[in-house]
Scaffold this motif. Sequence first.
Motif, PDB file in Angstrom:
ATOM      1  N   LEU A 258      -2.604   1.159   1.231  1.00 18.05           N
ATOM      2  CA  LEU A 258      -1.826   0.698   0.086  1.00 18.05           C
ATOM      3  C   LEU A 258      -2.118  -0.781  -0.108  1.00 18.05           C
ATOM      4  O   LEU A 258      -2.079  -1.568   0.842  1.00 18.05           O
ATOM      5  CB  LEU A 258      -0.326   0.912   0.301  1.00 18.05           C
ATOM      6  N   TYR A 259      -2.404  -1.158  -1.321  1.00 18.75           N
ATOM      7  CA  TYR A 259      -2.791  -2.531  -1.612  1.00 18.75           C
ATOM      8  C   TYR A 259      -1.604  -3.428  -1.942  1.00 18.75           C
ATOM      9  O   TYR A 259      -1.786  -4.636  -2.139  1.00 18.75           O
ATOM     10  CB  TYR A 259      -3.780  -2.557  -2.784  1.00 18.75           C
ATOM     11  N   VAL A 260      -0.403  -2.866  -2.025  1.00 19.98           N
ATOM     12  CA  VAL A 260       0.791  -3.652  -2.367  1.00 19.98           C
ATOM     13  C   VAL A 260       1.822  -3.480  -1.270  1.00 19.98           C
ATOM     14  O   VAL A 260       1.750  -2.561  -0.448  1.00 19.98           O
ATOM     15  CB  VAL A 260       1.373  -3.221  -3.734  1.00 19.98           C
ATOM     16  N   THR A 270      -3.419  -3.756 -11.602  1.00 17.24           N
ATOM     17  CA  THR A 270      -3.435  -4.134 -10.191  1.00 17.24           C
ATOM     18  C   THR A 270      -3.623  -2.894  -9.332  1.00 17.24           C
ATOM     19  O   THR A 270      -2.918  -1.893  -9.526  1.00 17.24           O
ATOM     20  CB  THR A 270      -2.123  -4.843  -9.811  1.00 17.24           C
ATOM     21  N   PRO A 271      -4.595  -2.900  -8.371  1.00 17.23           N
ATOM     22  CA  PRO A 271      -4.760  -1.734  -7.497  1.00 17.23           C
ATOM     23  C   PRO A 271      -3.493  -1.484  -6.671  1.00 17.23           C
ATOM     24  O   PRO A 271      -2.901  -2.406  -6.112  1.00 17.23           O
ATOM     25  CB  PRO A 271      -5.952  -2.115  -6.617  1.00 17.23           C
ATOM     26  N   LEU A 272      -3.086  -0.236  -6.587  1.00 20.76           N
ATOM     27  CA  LEU A 272      -1.874   0.132  -5.856  1.00 20.76           C
ATOM     28  C   LEU A 272      -2.196   0.845  -4.545  1.00 20.76           C
ATOM     29  O   LEU A 272      -1.654   0.500  -3.505  1.00 20.76           O
ATOM     30  CB  LEU A 272      -0.985   1.031  -6.723  1.00 20.76           C
ATOM     31  N   LEU A 273      -3.046   1.831  -4.591  1.00 22.91           N
ATOM     32  CA  LEU A 273      -3.382   2.590  -3.396  1.00 22.91           C
ATOM     33  C   LEU A 273      -4.778   3.159  -3.540  1.00 22.91           C
ATOM     34  O   LEU A 273      -5.332   3.263  -4.643  1.00 22.91           O
ATOM     35  CB  LEU A 273      -2.349   3.701  -3.146  1.00 22.91           C
ATOM     36  N   GLY A 274      -5.350   3.520  -2.409  1.00 23.10           N
ATOM     37  CA  GLY A 274      -6.673   4.116  -2.399  1.00 23.10           C
ATOM     38  C   GLY A 274      -6.736   5.283  -1.444  1.00 23.10           C
ATOM     39  O   GLY A 274      -6.169   5.246  -0.349  1.00 23.10           O
ATOM     40  N   LEU A 275      -7.427   6.375  -1.881  1.00 26.13           N
ATOM     41  CA  LEU A 275      -7.616   7.542  -1.040  1.00 26.13           C
ATOM     42  C   LEU A 275      -8.924   7.412  -0.256  1.00 26.13           C
ATOM     43  O   LEU A 275      -9.851   6.689  -0.650  1.00 26.13           O
ATOM     44  CB  LEU A 275      -7.642   8.810  -1.889  1.00 26.13           C
ATOM     45  N   ASP A 276      -9.025   8.133   0.823  1.00 26.38           N
ATOM     46  CA  ASP A 276     -10.238   8.117   1.634  1.00 26.38           C
ATOM     47  C   ASP A 276     -11.368   8.788   0.841  1.00 26.38           C
ATOM     48  O   ASP A 276     -11.286   9.985   0.517  1.00 26.38           O
ATOM     49  CB  ASP A 276      -9.978   8.874   2.938  1.00 26.38           C
ATOM     50  N   PRO A 277     -12.487   8.056   0.517  1.00 25.72           N
ATOM     51  CA  PRO A 277     -13.535   8.624  -0.344  1.00 25.72           C
ATOM     52  C   PRO A 277     -14.636   9.350   0.419  1.00 25.72           C
ATOM     53  O   PRO A 277     -15.624   9.780  -0.198  1.00 25.72           O
ATOM     54  CB  PRO A 277     -14.097   7.379  -1.037  1.00 25.72           C
ATOM     55  N   THR A 278     -14.509   9.498   1.734  1.00 24.96           N
ATOM     56  CA  THR A 278     -15.615  10.052   2.520  1.00 24.96           C
ATOM     57  C   THR A 278     -15.989  11.450   2.055  1.00 24.96           C
ATOM     58  O   THR A 278     -17.167  11.767   1.806  1.00 24.96           O
ATOM     59  CB  THR A 278     -15.240  10.073   4.004  1.00 24.96           C
ATOM     60  N   THR A 279     -15.045  12.332   1.909  1.00 24.65           N
ATOM     61  CA  THR A 279     -15.320  13.712   1.504  1.00 24.65           C
ATOM     62  C   THR A 279     -15.883  13.765   0.096  1.00 24.65           C
ATOM     63  O   THR A 279     -16.856  14.499  -0.182  1.00 24.65           O
ATOM     64  CB  THR A 279     -14.032  14.546   1.602  1.00 24.65           C
ATOM     65  N   LEU A 280     -15.322  12.977  -0.800  1.00 26.33           N
ATOM     66  CA  LEU A 280     -15.816  12.985  -2.183  1.00 26.33           C
ATOM     67  C   LEU A 280     -17.217  12.395  -2.276  1.00 26.33           C
ATOM     68  O   LEU A 280     -18.045  12.853  -3.092  1.00 26.33           O
ATOM     69  CB  LEU A 280     -14.846  12.208  -3.078  1.00 26.33           C
TER      70      LEU A 280
END
Length: 480
Positions: A258-260, A270-280
Motif C-alpha cells: 500500500l502506497y498510502v 495518487t497511487p494507492l495500492l499495488g498487486l503482485d505482478p509476477t503471475t500477470l
Amino acid sequence: MTPTSDATTDEQATTSPQSEPRENVRIDAPQLALLWQLASRARGAANEATLGFTMVNETLSLIPYRQAAWWRGGAPGTVAAVSGLPQSDPNAPYVQWLSGLCRALSHGTAAGAAVPPVSQPQAFTAADLRDDAPHIADEWDAWWPAHGLWLPLTGRSGGPLGGLVFAREAAWTATDHALLAELAQVWAHAFEAFGPRPSWLEQVRAVLRPGKLQRRVLISLAVLCVIPVRLTVLAPAEVTPKDPFVVRAPLDGVIDRLYVQPNQPVQSGTPLLGLDPTTLQSRYALARKDFDTAQEEYRQTAQLAVTDDRNRLDMADRKGKLDQSAVQLDYTAAQLARVRVSATRAGVAVFADPNEWTGKAVAVGEKVLLLADPSHVELTAYVPIADNVDVKPGQTITLYPKSSPLATYDAHIDSVAYRAEPTPDGVLAYRVKATFSEAGANAQPPLGAMGTARIHGNWVPLCYYVLRRPLTLARQWLGW
C-alpha cells in the motif's frame, strides 16, 4: 474520708397506692464506679444474650439481692435470663412461675394512663399480688424471699422492651431505686441496639400514615408523576464519511504493498495500492510469444498461398489463430496495467493498518479502503433493541465525543434501519444515520471520532419514563 455525691429523687417504694416521703439519696464513689463499670459492660455486650446474663448476675456487685430474672418483650413475653443459670429452661417450674409473675407485673405497669419517659423501679410484695394474681402470691414463699422489685424497660418511642425482677429479704431503699433507675436507661438503650430494625414496608406505612405531612408527600408525588420529560436513549456512535469512494481490488491477486498510510490526504491520480505482478507478467510473456508465433505462421502461409491453392485455404485458419493470440495479448496487457490502483478523486485514505493488507490474497471487487472527504461526514449510531424508544427520522441526536469531553454536536436523524444487525461487539442494534446541523470544519467533529450519542424521543410523563423498563420486563416475563 470517702467522697460522696448527693442526689435527690422521688421514688415509689412499692406498688401500693401509698407514697413514701422523699428522702435524701447518698451515693458514694465506689457505687458510682460500679455503676460506670456496669454501664460499660452493657455497651460492650456482643449480643442480647450476653447483655441479659450481665444484668441478672453482675448487678449483684452494685445492689445486693438473692435472685433476679430478665423478662424480654411485652406481653406475653418470655423469661430470657435467670440469675445463677447459664440458660433458662422455659419448662422448669420456677421459670414458669417467674413468667406468670412478670406477666402480671407487665400488665400492671401498662395499666396506667401513659408510660413514663424514664423507667422507674417499683417495689412489691406478695400481698400486692393477692388481687390481680392470687395463684402467684400463693406460691411466693416457695420460690422467693419477702421483698421484690420490678424494673420496667421502655424504648425511646415509649414501647415496652421488657423488665427485670429482683428479690431479697431486706426492703428496698431509695438508693437502690436511684441506681436501678439509672441502669434501666443504660440497659434500655443497649437493648434497642440489638432490636430488629423496621422493615421497608413498616417505614412506608409510617410515611403513608394519615396526617398533614403524609398528604403533602402524596400530593408532591402525584405532581412529580405527571411532569413531562423527554424520552432519551444512549447509544454508541461514530463519525463516518458520507458518500465515500470505495477502493476495491481490480482483479484476483495478492496485494504487494500500500502506497498510502491511514488518514493520509491524497490527490487525484495518487497511487494507492499495488498487486503482485509476477503471475500477470508470466502470462503476458507467454501471450506475447504465442502472438509472435501465430504472426510468423500467418506470414509464411500468406507467402505460400500465392503459388499454392491448398495453402490459401490454411491462411484463413492461421488468421483466426493470430487474431485470438492478439486478443489474449491485449487482455493480459490490460490486466497488467491494472495492478496499480490510483485515486480517482481527492480525499483521505480510510483504513486500519497497512500490514493487515500487505501479502493478503484478494478477490476481484473486494473492498480495501475508502476515500473520504473530511468536511463531508455523518453520524452513525447503533441503538440496542432493548433501548429503542421509537426512533424516527427528523429527531434530534447529540454526540458526546470521548476525545472532547466538553464538546457536543447536534445532528438530525436521516434514516433508521428497519432490521437490527449485530454490531462488532455482538449486540443486536439498529443502525441510525444522522446529518450534523451545522456544516464546516469547526462545527463538525473530526472523521473517525467515537463517543456516546443521546437520542431525544417524545415527551412523556415522568412516571412512564421511570416505569418503562420495569413494565417492559414485566410484560415479557408475565406474557401480557
